[in-house]
Motif scaffolding. Structure first.
Motif, short mmCIF file in Angstrom:
data_model
loop_
_atom_site.label_atom_id
_atom_site.label_comp_id
_atom_site.label_asym_id
_atom_site.label_seq_id
_atom_site.Cartn_x
_atom_site.Cartn_y
_atom_site.Cartn_z
N UNK A 1 20.20 -15.66 -3.08
CA UNK A 1 21.24 -14.77 -3.59
C UNK A 1 22.61 -15.40 -3.33
N UNK A 2 23.47 -15.37 -4.34
CA UNK A 2 24.82 -15.93 -4.24
C UNK A 2 25.87 -14.87 -4.52
N UNK B 1 0.85 -1.20 0.00
CA UNK B 1 0.00 0.00 0.00
C UNK B 1 0.88 1.25 0.00
N UNK B 2 0.51 2.28 -0.78
CA UNK B 2 1.34 3.48 -0.87
C UNK B 2 1.74 4.09 0.46
N UNK B 3 0.83 4.08 1.43
CA UNK B 3 1.15 4.67 2.73
C UNK B 3 2.14 3.82 3.54
N UNK B 4 2.35 2.57 3.13
CA UNK B 4 3.29 1.68 3.83
C UNK B 4 4.61 1.52 3.08
N UNK B 5 4.71 2.13 1.91
CA UNK B 5 5.93 1.99 1.12
C UNK B 5 7.08 2.77 1.75
N UNK B 6 8.25 2.15 1.71
CA UNK B 6 9.44 2.74 2.29
C UNK B 6 10.49 2.87 1.19
N UNK B 7 10.93 4.09 0.88
CA UNK B 7 11.90 4.28 -0.21
C UNK B 7 13.20 3.47 -0.02
N UNK B 8 13.63 3.31 1.23
CA UNK B 8 14.86 2.53 1.49
C UNK B 8 14.64 1.05 1.17
N UNK B 9 13.47 0.54 1.54
CA UNK B 9 13.17 -0.86 1.25
C UNK B 9 13.03 -1.07 -0.25
N UNK B 10 12.42 -0.13 -0.94
CA UNK B 10 12.29 -0.22 -2.39
C UNK B 10 13.67 -0.23 -3.05
N UNK B 11 14.55 0.64 -2.61
CA UNK B 11 15.91 0.68 -3.16
C UNK B 11 16.63 -0.63 -2.91
N UNK B 12 16.43 -1.21 -1.73
CA UNK B 12 17.06 -2.49 -1.40
C UNK B 12 16.53 -3.59 -2.32
N UNK B 13 15.24 -3.59 -2.60
CA UNK B 13 14.65 -4.59 -3.50
C UNK B 13 15.29 -4.51 -4.88
N UNK B 14 15.56 -3.29 -5.34
CA UNK B 14 16.16 -3.09 -6.66
C UNK B 14 17.64 -3.44 -6.66
N UNK B 15 18.34 -3.11 -5.57
CA UNK B 15 19.80 -3.22 -5.54
C UNK B 15 20.31 -4.62 -5.21
N UNK B 16 19.56 -5.39 -4.47
CA UNK B 16 20.05 -6.71 -4.06
C UNK B 16 20.42 -7.61 -5.25
N UNK B 17 19.59 -7.71 -6.28
CA UNK B 17 20.00 -8.56 -7.41
C UNK B 17 21.31 -8.09 -8.05
N UNK B 18 21.52 -6.77 -8.11
CA UNK B 18 22.75 -6.23 -8.71
C UNK B 18 23.97 -6.60 -7.87
N UNK B 19 23.80 -6.70 -6.56
CA UNK B 19 24.92 -7.00 -5.67
C UNK B 19 25.35 -8.46 -5.74
N UNK B 20 24.46 -9.33 -6.18
CA UNK B 20 24.73 -10.76 -6.23
C UNK B 20 25.32 -11.15 -7.58
N UNK C 1 25.45 -16.73 0.97
CA UNK C 1 24.12 -17.06 0.50
C UNK C 1 23.06 -16.39 1.34
N UNK C 2 21.95 -16.07 0.71
CA UNK C 2 20.82 -15.44 1.40
C UNK C 2 19.53 -15.90 0.76
N UNK C 3 18.66 -16.54 1.55
CA UNK C 3 17.35 -17.01 1.08
C UNK C 3 16.32 -15.97 1.49
N UNK C 4 15.79 -15.26 0.51
CA UNK C 4 14.82 -14.19 0.74
C UNK C 4 13.42 -14.68 0.40
N UNK C 5 12.45 -14.30 1.25
CA UNK C 5 11.07 -14.71 1.01
C UNK C 5 10.15 -13.49 1.06
N UNK C 6 10.20 -12.64 0.03
CA UNK C 6 9.35 -11.44 0.03
C UNK C 6 7.87 -11.82 -0.01
#
Length: 195
Positions: free
Chosen positions: A170-171, A78-97, A140-145
């Motif tokens: 993530x590897x 929900x828009x009122x629960x969105x966190x810009x830092x969490x969104x950035x992390x969602x985008x950046x994690x695949x790039x880091x692996x 390794x990191x097993x993420x369960x969004x």
């Protein structure tokens, strides 16, 4: 003994979750990912259904995955629960692996084996992945969004109606020293029934 029990015990105790934010720039090679997956498929499986399925995102595939994660976060939070830092992390994690593996469960058509048994078999396969990573010195990191249970994810991964996504693994290589771990002694979690 068939194997060195001390080494096996140390390997199990040394297994850690290391977040992609703590991965180094060193790349994991495709052959290493293949070994991790080849060890995964030796997990126990009721009825030999072998329900695990893996979708491996590497190179530009990780960008595609990061874009999809962004889309899912914006759609399912929900828009009122969105966190810009969490969104950035969602985008950046695949790039880091070096690789991100979608962990999937293929539901047996006949449904002879319970869905829970199939999910547990896939979870055991992930433990094999973790142990192989540990032996290799890989992080390794097993993420369960939360959105992994949606039909959007099934469609993105090409899964069947009864199949499931059980998360993303993530590897990479750890950037820092291997983290220490701790567990409660078995006395806190074990009841012995002898009569």
């Amino acid at each position: 003994m068939r194997h060195n029990l001390s080494e096996v015990t140390e390997l199990i105790k040394d297994r850690r979750t290391i977040y992609p934010e703590f991965f180094s720039a060193r790349k994991v090679h495709k052959e290493q990912v293949e070994l991790v997956l080849n060890n995964a498929i030796w997990a126990p499986t009721h009825g030999m259904t072998q329900p695990w399925r893996f979708k491996v995102f590497m190179e530009e595939g990780k960008d595609k995955l990061g874009n999809f994660f962004e889309e899912m976060y914006l759609k399912h939070v929900a828009p009122e629960k969105q966190n810009p830092l969490k969104l950035a992390r969602m985008q950046d994690r695949p790039k880091a692996a070096s690789a991100v593996i979608a962990i999937c469960m293929k539901r047996q058509e006949e449904e002879r084996i319970s869905e829970l048994d199939e999910i547990m078999a896939v979870a055991a396969a992930v433990q094999n992945m973790y142990l192989t990573c540990t032996a290799y010195g890989l992080a390794g990191f097993w993420s369960t969004p939360g959105f992994m249970k949606t039909d959007d994810v099934k469609e993105f991964l090409g899964l069947g109606e009864k199949d499931k996504c059980l998360g993303f693994f993530y590897l990479g290589y750890p950037e820092n020293e291997w983290p220490k771990g701790r567990r409660k002694p078995i006395e806190y979690v074990t009841e012995w029934i002898q009569e």
